[in-house]
Motif scaffolding. Structure first.
Motif, PDB file in Angstrom:
ATOM      1  N   GLU B 188       0.775  -1.191   0.118  1.00  0.00           N
ATOM      2  CA  GLU B 188       0.003   0.091   0.005  1.00  0.00           C
ATOM      3  C   GLU B 188       0.827   1.444  -0.041  1.00  0.00           C
ATOM      4  N   VAL B 189       2.000   1.381   0.830  1.00  0.00           N
ATOM      5  CA  VAL B 189       2.756   2.293   0.751  1.00  0.00           C
ATOM      6  C   VAL B 189       3.776   2.627  -0.351  1.00  0.00           C
ATOM      7  N   THR B 190       4.199   1.610  -1.060  1.00  0.00           N
ATOM      8  CA  THR B 190       5.311   1.682  -2.200  1.00  0.00           C
ATOM      9  C   THR B 190       4.878   1.018  -3.161  1.00  0.00           C
ATOM     10  N   GLY B 191       4.109  -0.185  -3.273  1.00  0.00           N
ATOM     11  CA  GLY B 191       3.596  -0.959  -4.392  1.00  0.00           C
ATOM     12  C   GLY B 191       5.200  -1.557  -4.863  1.00  0.00           C
ATOM     13  N   LEU B 192       5.960  -2.126  -4.116  1.00  0.00           N
ATOM     14  CA  LEU B 192       7.055  -2.857  -4.583  1.00  0.00           C
ATOM     15  C   LEU B 192       6.927  -4.040  -5.491  1.00  0.00           C
ATOM     16  N   GLY B 193       5.527  -4.667  -5.269  1.00  0.00           N
ATOM     17  CA  GLY B 193       5.540  -5.879  -6.029  1.00  0.00           C
ATOM     18  C   GLY B 193       6.475  -6.944  -5.513  1.00  0.00           C
ATOM     19  N   ASN B 194       6.742  -7.862  -6.524  1.00  0.00           N
ATOM     20  CA  ASN B 194       7.540  -9.232  -6.017  1.00  0.00           C
ATOM     21  C   ASN B 194       8.933  -9.053  -6.163  1.00  0.00           C
ATOM     22  N   ILE B 195       9.397  -8.948  -4.922  1.00  0.00           N
ATOM     23  CA  ILE B 195      10.982  -8.557  -4.769  1.00  0.00           C
ATOM     24  C   ILE B 195      11.815  -9.384  -5.407  1.00  0.00           C
ATOM     25  N   ALA B 196      11.538 -10.862  -5.127  1.00  0.00           N
ATOM     26  CA  ALA B 196      12.265 -11.989  -5.745  1.00  0.00           C
ATOM     27  C   ALA B 196      12.333 -12.095  -7.362  1.00  0.00           C
TER      28      ALA B 196
END
Lengths: 309, 281
Positions: B188-196
């Protein structure tokens, strides 16, 4: 009197430095050509790292190499080194007291028609306010080589600001440099010009013109060590009654602020003028035009000295 | 070499030490607890590190990129003999003490690199890894532990590209993927998605594990490519913030905080009961 481009001198001398110590490594961020690092990279491919256009990583990566006992020389344009990577310089290099040498070319407005993005009129203020960094500014080719030699043995981080304007050759091979040092280039008791980097040549010419015209003797001191600074030289300069500081930097936070603080702390009453880039953004132009406009060139410095009489 | 059971006991003890400290001082308890299992296995099973010889060239290097996990690091350093756990509890956040909110090597020589501001440890670790190789040290590894929120820092990705470029197979980056950052859920804050997926796309050897499962952590370390290999490894450790303390688990408000005497007693009882029931004691 011949002249030199200091970034060429420094970039090329890196190869010699690399021969003197196998601990010397070089890190840059896609400015190997601009910073004249290609010779080192060809001579020592394993000791040359180009991290791409990533100045923050360049500085952190260098700090990591220093953790393992290497002496990394980081090259970039001074604005990117001192501002884009500012926190890396402070936290990864200075806080850790790493033996990283940071060489910022394009000091002051020497970047000229590249404009304010490529100028560095803030780096002296920024870097001198970070604890533990030796901050130097070079004014001549021999001095630059001696400073690089000094950094082989110096313990702790070093920042060196380097103009890309040509500078006249002032010194010879026997020039001595030391942390906290200064060099009196011309004696005089009628006033003093404290300067560093590209302005040293102009200050010398201004003092010589004044001598020839009026017989007044103006002392000229190359304050190449911006932090620590030579307090004694400043105090003695004040005893002449007139001090002009000339540096290609914002008038705030540069050599003028450093000298002014000493004068105030010592309670010295003196006619005092800081010459530099005014505290506002100005449009791109060639450096000599800007030096003339802001009274950092020979005639400008001379007129400012004359004003103090 | 500790067994799985011994490591789980060790992790429980680290949690008890963290909570004991958290009863005295505000610490980053949520992120300490999420990464406790990884840190315990790293320090008490995986890393080559002799506190009697901290400049030994053959040691593994550890750089805490999520510098706020200083307490869990200090307790693990205590567990291998750098100092005592009581030292950490007594000196934490004390003027002239060796331990505080972020690791500082001015006062604690077992900290290789001082950290706190995010996005610094990983790029420095790359430089250390490159420095080891340049010296001809192809046996030591560099471990760096990052937060998942920390992946928002651009400097992480500058380093991620370089680690592959400079073939740093001696670099092991661990992401404590607990799903929360200080201001809320990461998605919700940064929407980083899938880190792997991002590390895979950068060319890293990428492993995903349950980062609160000691068996999976041990296996991930056992299966690491050799230190002289050429692909950096990212272990994305899926964890639960506040792990092991029911009222803290997956709770944003327990990013940092302090617990009462009653809470401490209840937490320790819970941790012991869980360990004992798992191992049928």
């Amino acid at each position: 009197m011949s002249s030199s481009f200091l970034r060429n001198v420094i970039g090329e001398y890196m190869t010699e430095l690399g021969q003197k110590s196998d601990k010397v490594v070089l890190v840059n961020a896609d400015l190997a050509g601009t910073c004249r690092n290609r010779g080192f990279a060809e001579a020592f491919p394993n000791r040359s790292f180009n991290v791409g256009i990533a100045e923050q990583n360049m500085v952190s990566f260098a700090a990591g190499l220093a953790c393992e006992g290497f002496i990394p020389y980081v090259f970039s344009m001074a604005p990117f080194l001192s501002m884009r990577a500012c926190e890396q310089v402070r936290t990864d290099v200075a806080y850790g007291n790493r033996n990283v040498r940071m060489i910022g070319v394009y000091a002051g407005v020497s970047g000229g028609i590249s404009g304010a993005t490529h100028w560095s009129i803030e780096d002296c203020g920024i870097i001198t306010s970070i604890p533990g960094i030796l901050v130097l500014e070079v004014s001549d080719a021999w001095q630059a080589k001696k400073i690089l030699n000094m950094t082989l043995d110096y313990e702790g981080p070093v920042y060196i600001r380097v103009s890309v304007e040509p500078v006249k050759d002032i010194y010879c091979e026997d020039v001595k440099v030391v942390s906290g040092g200064s060099i009196t280039l011309k004696e005089g008791n009628d006033g003093a010009i404290l300067c560093s980097g590209v302005t040293v040549q102009y200050a010398l010419e201004a003092a010589e013109k004044i001598s020839a015209e009026s017989g007044k003797n103006i002392r000229v001191i190359d304050m190449y060590s911006l932090k620590p600074v030579d307090h004694k030289a400043v105090i003695e300069a004040a005893q002449t009654g007139r001090v002009v500081v000339a540096q290609d930097h914002n008038v705030i936070g540069g050599l003028g602020s450093i000298v002014g603080t000493i004068l105030a702390e010592e309670g010295l009453s003196v006619r005092f003028k800081i010459l530099g880039i005014p505290d506002r953004f100005v449009a791109m132009a060639h450096a000599p035009y800007l030096y003339k406009k802001f009274h950092l060139d020979t005639d400008g410095i001379k007129s400012e000295i004359d004003n103090l009489f | 070499m500790k067994t799985i059971r011994e490591l789980e006991l060790a992790a429980m003890n680290i949690r008890i030490q963290l909570l004991t400290l958290c009863n005295k001082e505000v610490i980053h308890i949520g992120g300490d607890l999420s990464v406790t299992d990884v840190m315990t296995v790293l320090w008490q099973y995986q890393m080559k590190y002799d506190p009697q010889n901290i400049t030994d060239e053959s040691r593994d290097r550890f750089i805490l990129s999520k510098g706020h996990a200083s307490a869990v690091t200090s307790f693990n350093q205590a567990s291998v003999g750098c100092f005592s756990a009581q030292d950490v509890i007594d000196e934490y956040a004390k003027d002239q003490g060796r331990f505080s909110m972020h690791s500082c090597n001015l006062v604690n020589p077992y900290v290789e690199v001082s950290t706190g501001s995010l996005g610094h440890g990983m790029p420095v670790a790359c430089g250390v890894a490159a420095g080891l190789r340049l010296k001809g040290n192809y046996t030591s590894r560099v471990y760096t532990v990052m937060g998942d929120g920390e992946q928002s820092e651009g400097s992480i990705w500058e380093a991620a590209a370089n680690a592959v470029r400079y073939r740093l197979g001696n670099l092991i980056a661990i992401v404590d993927n607990n799903g929360l950052e200080a201001d809320g859920r990461i998605d919700e804050v940064t929407g980083l998605g899938n880190i792997a997926d991002k590390y895979r796309a950068f060319g890293w050897n990428t492993v995903e594990i349950d980062g609160n499962n000691v068996t999976e952590i041990v296996r991930a370390f056992d299966e690491l490519p050799s230190a002289d290999s050429y692909l950096p490894t990212c272990i994305v450790a899926h964890t639960i913030k506040g792990k092991g303390v029911s009222f803290m688990e997956d709770q944003i408000r327990w990013h940092a905080g302090k617990i009462s005497d009653e809470q401490l007693v209840a937490c320790i009882a819970d941790l012991r009961a869980n360990y004992e029931s798992k191992w049928s004691i």
